[in-house]
Enzyme design. Structure first.
Site, short mmCIF file in Angstrom:
data_model
loop_
_atom_site.label_atom_id
_atom_site.label_comp_id
_atom_site.label_asym_id
_atom_site.label_seq_id
_atom_site.Cartn_x
_atom_site.Cartn_y
_atom_site.Cartn_z
N SER A 7 0.85 -1.19 0.00
CA SER A 7 0.00 0.00 0.00
C SER A 7 0.89 1.24 0.00
O SER A 7 1.67 1.45 0.95
CB SER A 7 -0.87 0.03 1.26
OG SER A 7 -1.32 1.35 1.49
N HIS A 32 -1.16 -1.14 -4.12
CA HIS A 32 -2.46 -0.82 -3.53
C HIS A 32 -2.51 0.68 -3.26
O HIS A 32 -1.65 1.22 -2.55
CB HIS A 32 -2.60 -1.61 -2.22
CG HIS A 32 -3.91 -1.48 -1.53
ND1 HIS A 32 -5.02 -2.21 -1.89
CD2 HIS A 32 -4.29 -0.70 -0.49
CE1 HIS A 32 -6.03 -1.90 -1.07
NE2 HIS A 32 -5.60 -0.98 -0.22
N ASP A 34 -4.41 3.68 -1.66
CA ASP A 34 -5.44 3.97 -0.66
C ASP A 34 -6.00 5.37 -0.81
O ASP A 34 -5.33 6.34 -0.47
CB ASP A 34 -4.85 3.79 0.76
CG ASP A 34 -4.86 2.35 1.18
OD1 ASP A 34 -3.85 1.88 1.71
OD2 ASP A 34 -5.88 1.68 0.93
N MET A 36 -8.67 8.15 0.27
CA MET A 36 -9.53 8.48 1.41
C MET A 36 -10.03 9.92 1.27
O MET A 36 -9.29 10.81 0.85
CB MET A 36 -8.73 8.36 2.72
CG MET A 36 -8.17 6.97 2.91
SD MET A 36 -7.28 6.86 4.47
CE MET A 36 -6.42 5.32 4.23
N HIS A 65 -8.19 1.37 -3.86
CA HIS A 65 -9.12 1.10 -2.76
C HIS A 65 -9.79 2.41 -2.39
O HIS A 65 -9.19 3.29 -1.77
CB HIS A 65 -8.31 0.55 -1.57
CG HIS A 65 -9.12 0.30 -0.34
ND1 HIS A 65 -8.52 0.07 0.89
CD2 HIS A 65 -10.45 0.23 -0.11
CE1 HIS A 65 -9.44 -0.13 1.80
NE2 HIS A 65 -10.63 -0.03 1.22
N MET A 67 -11.87 4.48 -0.27
CA MET A 67 -12.50 4.63 1.04
C MET A 67 -13.17 6.01 1.04
O MET A 67 -12.71 6.97 1.67
CB MET A 67 -11.45 4.52 2.15
CG MET A 67 -10.93 3.10 2.29
SD MET A 67 -9.40 2.99 3.20
CE MET A 67 -8.24 3.33 1.89
N MET A 136 -11.37 -5.84 5.37
CA MET A 136 -10.59 -4.91 6.19
C MET A 136 -10.29 -5.54 7.53
O MET A 136 -11.20 -5.97 8.24
CB MET A 136 -11.35 -3.60 6.38
CG MET A 136 -11.51 -2.76 5.12
SD MET A 136 -9.94 -2.43 4.29
CE MET A 136 -9.08 -1.46 5.53
N ASP A 174 -6.45 -6.42 4.31
CA ASP A 174 -5.87 -5.09 4.31
C ASP A 174 -5.91 -4.46 5.70
O ASP A 174 -6.98 -4.20 6.24
CB ASP A 174 -6.72 -4.24 3.35
CG ASP A 174 -6.19 -2.86 3.16
OD1 ASP A 174 -6.81 -2.11 2.39
OD2 ASP A 174 -5.17 -2.52 3.78
C1 DX5 Z 1 -6.05 1.49 5.98
C2 DX5 Z 1 -5.63 1.21 4.55
C3 DX5 Z 1 -4.63 0.09 4.50
C4 DX5 Z 1 -3.39 0.49 5.18
C5 DX5 Z 1 -2.47 -0.68 5.30
O1 DX5 Z 1 -7.09 2.37 5.99
O2 DX5 Z 1 -6.74 0.83 3.79
O3 DX5 Z 1 -4.34 -0.26 3.15
O4 DX5 Z 1 -2.75 1.52 4.44
O5 DX5 Z 1 -1.40 -0.23 6.05
P1 DX5 Z 1 -0.75 -1.21 7.14
O6 DX5 Z 1 -0.30 -2.41 6.35
O7 DX5 Z 1 0.39 -0.40 7.71
O8 DX5 Z 1 -1.82 -1.54 8.13
ZN ZN Z 2 -6.42 -0.19 1.58
#
Ligand code: DX5
Ligand code: ZN
Length: 215
Positions: A7, A32, A34, A36, A65, A67, A136, A174
């Protein structure tokens, strides 16, 4: 064999190109991304321009991903930026079928994600329609959180459903995945491991990848 999806939220943003190339050299399979929005989750992170930049720096499969609330508003921008897979959350998808169709019409693969407090029954009916389910194992928003142990049972339930119904849906996990928690999730039936802090914080990421792929 398990796939590794670092990620980039866990990468050094000041050296993103270098970090992405390092991930590829270390043997990662996917990246990946992320995304947000500060609304569905408290944090605010990456947009389509980051996908465009990563696309230029790496040939790895890009797994975005989302979110975000109203994820359907973002599908086109991320598809045009070069992502191969778009994952949205069931918690903000009153009409998952509409989202899945939109994603396929854009030429991307579709993923469906659920938070740790969302019953797995909410996603099971949709697994025949998507390429991936993202379980998750932390509450989304930040990297570096602790793995929620109950996730293992949730993965096993989803895996059983996929096998019992001969579905093609892959399982991705994840949050808090590292060399300690990985064996358990692999045994439970996960296909793709997302790792942020454990990968980008590793002394020797290539060794970590090799070790996890040998499990
Ligand atoms: C959390 C993200 C994950 C996170 C994973 O909200 O969706 O992808 O970045 O990071 P680690 O592996 O450090 O938990
Ligand atoms: Zn993620």
């Amino acid at each position: 064999m398990i796939k590794i999806a670092p990620s980039i939220l866990g990468a050094d943003f000041a050296r993103m190109g270098e970090q992405v190339r390092m991930a590829e050299e270390a043997g990662a399979d996917w990246l990946h991304i992320d995304v947000m929005d500060g609304h569905f989750v408290p944090n605010l992170t990456l947009g389509p321009d980051m996908v465009k930049a990563v696309r230029k720096s790496s040939g790895l499969y890009l797994d975005t991903h989302l979110m975000v609330t109203n994820p359907e508003n973002f599908f086109e921008a991320f598809a045009k930026a070069g992502t191969e897979l778009l994952t949205f959350h069931i918690e903000v998808a009153p009409n998952p079928d509409k989202n899945i169709k939109l994603i396929y019409d854009l030429g991307c693969k579709a993923g469906l994600s659920l938070n740790p407090d969302t019953p797995v029954e909410e996603v099971l009916p949709h697994l025949s329609k998507v390429d991936l389910v993202l379980v998750m194992s932390v509450f989304p928003g930040y990297g570096g959180q602790k793995f929620i142990e109950e996730s293992l049972e949730r993965v096993s339930t989803i895996k059983k459903y996929i096998l019992d119904n001969s579905l093609k849906c892959a399982i991705q996990i994840d949050g808090g995945v590292n060399r300690k928690t990985a064996p358990g999730v692999i045994a439970a039936g996960v296909d793709i491991l997302v790792m942020g802090s454990a990968f980008f914080g590793a002394e020797r990421p290539a060794e970590l990848v090799k070790e996890l792929k040998s499990l």
